[in-house]
Design a protein around this motif. Structure first.
Motif, short mmCIF file in Angstrom:
data_model
loop_
_atom_site.label_atom_id
_atom_site.label_comp_id
_atom_site.label_asym_id
_atom_site.label_seq_id
_atom_site.Cartn_x
_atom_site.Cartn_y
_atom_site.Cartn_z
N TYR A 916 0.83 -1.20 0.00
CA TYR A 916 0.00 0.00 0.00
C TYR A 916 0.88 1.26 0.00
N GLU A 917 1.93 1.24 0.82
CA GLU A 917 2.81 2.41 0.88
C GLU A 917 3.54 2.62 -0.43
N ASP A 921 -0.95 4.58 -1.41
CA ASP A 921 -2.25 4.58 -0.73
C ASP A 921 -2.01 4.52 0.77
N LEU A 922 -1.65 5.70 1.34
CA LEU A 922 -1.25 5.73 2.74
C LEU A 922 -2.42 5.50 3.70
N SER A 923 -3.62 5.92 3.30
CA SER A 923 -4.78 5.70 4.18
C SER A 923 -5.08 4.20 4.29
N ALA A 924 -5.01 3.48 3.16
CA ALA A 924 -5.23 2.03 3.22
C ALA A 924 -4.13 1.35 4.03
N ALA A 926 -2.63 2.71 6.56
CA ALA A 926 -2.91 2.98 7.97
C ALA A 926 -4.01 2.06 8.49
N VAL A 927 -5.03 1.82 7.67
CA VAL A 927 -6.11 0.90 8.08
C VAL A 927 -5.56 -0.51 8.27
N ARG A 929 -2.51 -1.30 8.97
CA ARG A 929 -1.65 -1.33 10.14
C ARG A 929 -2.48 -1.42 11.42
#
Length: 958
Positions: A916-917, A921-924, A926-927, A929
């Protein structure tokens, strides 16, 4: 509608006009009976359902009003509704509510029926159906007279259905003569055995075998409340325990006793209750017998009144003799002992036995003497030259109780006859020899020897063994042996049918020769068996006639609306078989009753008369497997022929295999010939398979493999996601196996190509069984699997025995588990691009968990978890391959699948977050993680910080 009720609220009880919830089994037999009430061309406008409590009156009425969709008003009468005003206002409110017409409610407000009728005659009032239930509550009151006025004067667009426990005071004879009234009584509402089977299969979701359904029908006499109470008492039991409960059902069933006490006996006057209690000792009731037993007069009138009031009392000969309903009879016999005590009850039974004996009713006398524990009288009546004495299971259970003599020749001979009639040939022969040993009397010994020889004809014999010559003479011993030899010869070869002296034997010979039409002609012209015939011959002749009609190729069917199904002709045929079967059971011929049950199941299969008829037929074959081989052979023949006609090809092939096996064991090749002639779809005597409401089982794979003679069939074995076994692309009929055999097949499939020790198999499938019983169960299951696979087209011996181990061997089979594991291993040695392709291919094989059909069975759980974790690791490794070739979309899909399969697979979580990173897609990320941390928290483990993970090198997943 609330504003319309304000003036009537003080006298309207909403519970009385509430329509009950529709429930129960919709029986096509009764639907056809009520057809004149339905539709625009209805031929009558009134129905009376007259039956004892718990017979299903309300259920039938609810199904009636639900069936045609027209406005329906419901009124349940009560003892407080004895006046015209109460009846009128309830009828008006019910009809006005159903038709949404306030004028009807207002017209009924006066409380006069005449005003209500005038309100219904308005042109704006449409058609409706009115149900008046519990009519007996207002019998003989002004309300009943007002209802009669309403029935006579109402518009005929208002059809009326009445439910009552006893004959109302209405002039129903006038309505019957005019054709306006249909009457349904307790006999009509009685559940037939096939309806009991359908009820438990379709409504209660608690299937019973045809044999168990028949036994439950017999013990409850098809009483709806009894069936419901039995279901409530056994709903937590498994199938085996439920069917054992059928055999143990007695008058001491708590729920049934409570129902009868509260709904039947409690409201009776004391003298009427005493009459029922004491006369139950007779079993068969006449006015003279009851008067003599009670030392009173007027019993004939009491019996007639009980029958007229539908009080669980029936007569089949116009009032000469009566019987109590089986459930009530059993309950009264229990009460008799509970209330009078053992000694007084035995004295009453002894008096009843003497009275019955004096009037020539020997079967009932034997039963009464046995309940009185007068074994000398029982032995005297069961003398050597006595005929068949009843089919009362209770009697034979009592003869096995402690205290019953075991060395009386008459009782031993009676037991031998019972065993013979039950199809237990070896045990019967031993009992006959014991009876001969106990009494050194030439006449007695000659009778025992003749009966023993007649029974011995049915021991397994090869088709080439020589039968004894037909004995001359007209004495009963010679006649019985001669008939047994003639029948046994018929199973081996069919001579010229006209050579047989008995009509039903000639008809049977025509059937075995494959000519049902000729058999029907013979039976239609046949004379009843003469006075010298055996007691069972009339019943056997009836079954032969039913069999001829069932096998006739042009037998008509009359589908119902919207789907194929049986018509009235099928109902009548099955009803005739049911009557013969019940008579055979009551007269003490269980083997003949079993044959009737086989034929009944086959007719239902052929006509689509029961939902799940294919399953019922397969259950029938399995339920007879531990009984006498001849019943199973006849059942297999019937099912083989009718399943082929119904298009249930896998079941037909399974039944054919049974016919071939049993005919070889028993020496009955004529039955194989009959199956081939009548069950061959290409035969001129067999109708083309018709469309069915049933879903036919798949055709056997052997038919497909014949397209290329000599080629080895392709076998596919699948255990992941769902079990499947296909030969040349066609599913083998493994679902026809019994549950334990299915589990054994799956267990062996899991270890395909590897032997499994028998003790491991027994422990897995029959825990708690002794080694000897477990081995027997295992051998039976293995045998049924072999037959199933052979029918499905698997060549050779698919289950090989190696010492005490068994191995499933499917030569050249494609096995998904083996292919899955082999592909995982091969991918380890490939570079990322090729490895990605191989691993995705392996993941396609993992369609779901291993063998979900067997649930959390101990023998599958470990392998199921191992393969699931392997699939999770495989998906993570494939995700890493996808990252290596820069296919980030595939990597995300594979990483998500990995964590779905195993939420604790840490490398997959890290790959998911990292990918994702990488794609931004940083929000995905974070989810993911947060989800990852939640998993660690649930495990009670501290999640390392990202920099610690990087320093420790936790990025490799391969």
């Amino acid at each position: 509608m609330d504003d319309l009720r304000t003036t009537l609220d003080p006298v309207i009880f909403l519970e009385k006009v509430r329509r009950p919830v529709l429930r129960g089994l919709v029986r096509e037999r009764l639907d056809r009976r009520l057809a004149p009430l339905a539709g625009p061309d209805r031929g009558c406008s009134c129905l009376l359902v007259l039956a004892p409590p718990g017979s299903g009156k309300t259920t039938l009425l609810a199904q009636l009003v639900e069936s045609d969709g027209q406005p329906a008003a419901w009124y349940r009468a009560g003892p407080e509704d004895v006046e015209e005003v109460a009846l009128t206002r309830h009828l008006g409110f019910a009809l006005g509510s159903a038709l949404a017409d306030p004028g009807i409610i207002e017209a009924a407000g006066s409380g006069r029926v005449a005003d209500l009728v005038r309100g219904l005659e308005r042109p704006a009032v449409g058609p409706a159906r009115l149900v008046v239930d519990d009519l007996h509550e207002i019998a003989g009151t002004p309300a009943e007279a007002a209802l009669e006025t309403f029935l006579r004067l109402r518009p005929r667009t208002i059809t009326v259905a009445l439910g009552s426990r006893r004959q109302p005071g209405l002039n129903t004879s006038r309505l019957l003569v005019s054709g306006e009234l249909i009457m349904v009584d307790g006999e009509d509402l009685r559940f037939r055995s096939w309806e009991v089977e359908q009820l438990f299969r379709s409504v209660y979701d608690a299937p019973l075998t045809p044999e168990a359904a028949a036994a439950l029908t017999r013990r409850t006499s098809g009483w709806a409340a009894g069936l419901q109470l039995f279901h409530l008492a056994t709903m937590q039991l498994g199938r085996v325990e439920r069917e054992r409960a059928v055999t143990e059902l007695t008058g001491r069933s708590r729920l049934i006793r409570s129902y009868l006490a509260r709904n039947v006996l409690d409201g009776l006057p004391g003298d009427r209750r005493d009459f029922l209690l004491h006369t139950a000792a007779l079993g068969v009731l006449t006015g003279n017998l009851c008067d003599a037993l009670l030392q009173a007069q007027g019993s004939a009138g009491v019996l007639a009144e009980l029958e007229r009031e539908q009080f669980f009392t029936t007569t089949s000969d116009g009032g000469l003799t009566y019987h109590y309903h089986q459930v009530l009879q059993t309950h009264l016999e229990v009460l008799l002992i509970d209330e009078l005590g053992g000694r007084a009850a035995r004295d009453l039974y002894a008096r009843a036995g003497r009275l019955l004996e004096d009037t020539g009713r020997l079967a009932e006398a034997v039963r009464a003497h046995a309940r009185a524990e007068d074994w000398g009288a029982v032995a005297r009546l069961l003398r050597a030259d006595a005929g068949v004495v009843g089919g009362d299971d209770t009697l034979w259970r009592m003869l096995a109780l402690p205290g019953a003599p075991t060395d009386d020749p008459g009782l031993v001979l009676a037991g031998a006859r019972r065993l013979a009639r039950d199809g237990q040939v070896p045990s019967a022969l031993a009992a006959y020899r014991e009876a001969e040993r106990l009494l050194d009397d030439p006449a007695f010994s000659r009778r025992c020897a003749a009966e023993r020889q007649a029974v011995g004809m049915w021991l397994p014999h090869s088709a080439t063994s020589v039968l004894p010559p037909v004995p001359p003479g007209v004495d009963p011993e010679s006649a019985l042996l001669r008939l047994s030899i003639e029948l046994r010869r018929l199973t081996r070869d069919v001579r010229r049918p006209d050579s047989y002296d008995r009509d039903w034997l000639r008809a049977l010979a025509h059937l075995l020769a494959g000519d049902p039409a000729a058999a029907e002609r013979v039976i239609s012209k046949a004379s009843p068996p003469g006075p010298g015939a055996n007691g069972w011959e009339g019943l056997a002749a009836g079954l032969v006639g039913c069999l001829a009609e069932a096998l006739r190729a042009d037998r008509g069917h009359h589908p119902g609306v919207g789907s194929p199904g049986p018509g009235a002709g099928d109902d009548q045929l099955v009803g005739r078989i049911e009557t013969i079967t019940l008579t055979a059971e009551m007269d003490g011929w269980p083997w003949l009753a079993r044959l009737g049950r086989c034929l009944q199941t086959a007719v239902q299969l052929d006509g689509g008369a029961v939902d799940g008829a294919v399953d019922a037929a397969a259950d029938l074959l399995d339920s007879l497997r531990t009984g006498d081989g001849w019943s199973l052979l006849v059942a297999a023949v019937s099912v083989a022929v009718t399943a082929a006609r119904a298009g249930a090809n896998a079941l037909a092939a399974h039944a054919r295999a049974e016919v071939a096996r049993l005919s070889s064991e028993l020496g009955a090749p004529a039955l194989v010939g009959m199956t081939n002639r009548l069950g061959d779809p290409g035969s001129s005597t067999t109708a083309t398979p018709r469309p069915r409401a049933l879903v036919p089982a798949p055709a056997p794979a052997a038919a497909a493999s014949q397209a290329s003679v000599g080629s080895r069939p392709t076998i596919e074995l699948r255990c992941l996601g769902a079990f499947a076994l296909r030969v040349d692309g066609v599913e083998v009929g493994w679902r026809l196996l019994r549950p334990k055999a299915r589990c054994l097949l799956m267990l062996l499939a899991l270890h395909q190509g590897r032997p499994v020790h028998r003790e491991e198999l027994i422990e897995a499938l029959w825990p708690g069984a002794t080694l000897s019983s477990g081995v027997r169960s295992l051998q039976v299951a293995v045998s049924s699997i072999r037959q199933c696979l052979a029918v499905g087209g698997v060549v050779g011996d698919p289950i090989r025995r190696q010492g005490d181990a068994y191995e499933l061997v499917l030569g050249g089979a494609v096995v998904d588990v083996a292919l899955f594991e082999r592909t995982i291993e091969d991918a380890r040695h490939l570079p990322p691009p090729e490895a990605l392709v191989a691993r995705e291919t392996a993941l396609e094989l993992y369609r779901g968990e291993l063998l979900p059909e067997v649930g959390p069975a101990d023998w599958v759980v470990e392998d199921r978890d191992r393969l699931r974790l392997s699939a999770a690791g495989l998906a993570a490794a494939a995700a890493a391959d996808a990252i290596a070739v820069a296919d980030h979309g595939t990597a995300l899909d594979l990483a998500r699948r990995s964590v779905t399969l195993d939420a604790c697979h840490d490398p997959a979580w890290r790959l998911l977050i990292e990918t994702y990173e990488q794609v931004g897609d940083l929000s995905a990320a974070a989810v993911a993680r947060a989800d990852h941390r939640r998993v660690w928290d649930d495990l009670g483990v501290v999640l390392p910080r990202p920099d610690e993970v990087l320093r420790s090198g936790h990025r490799s997943v391969v």
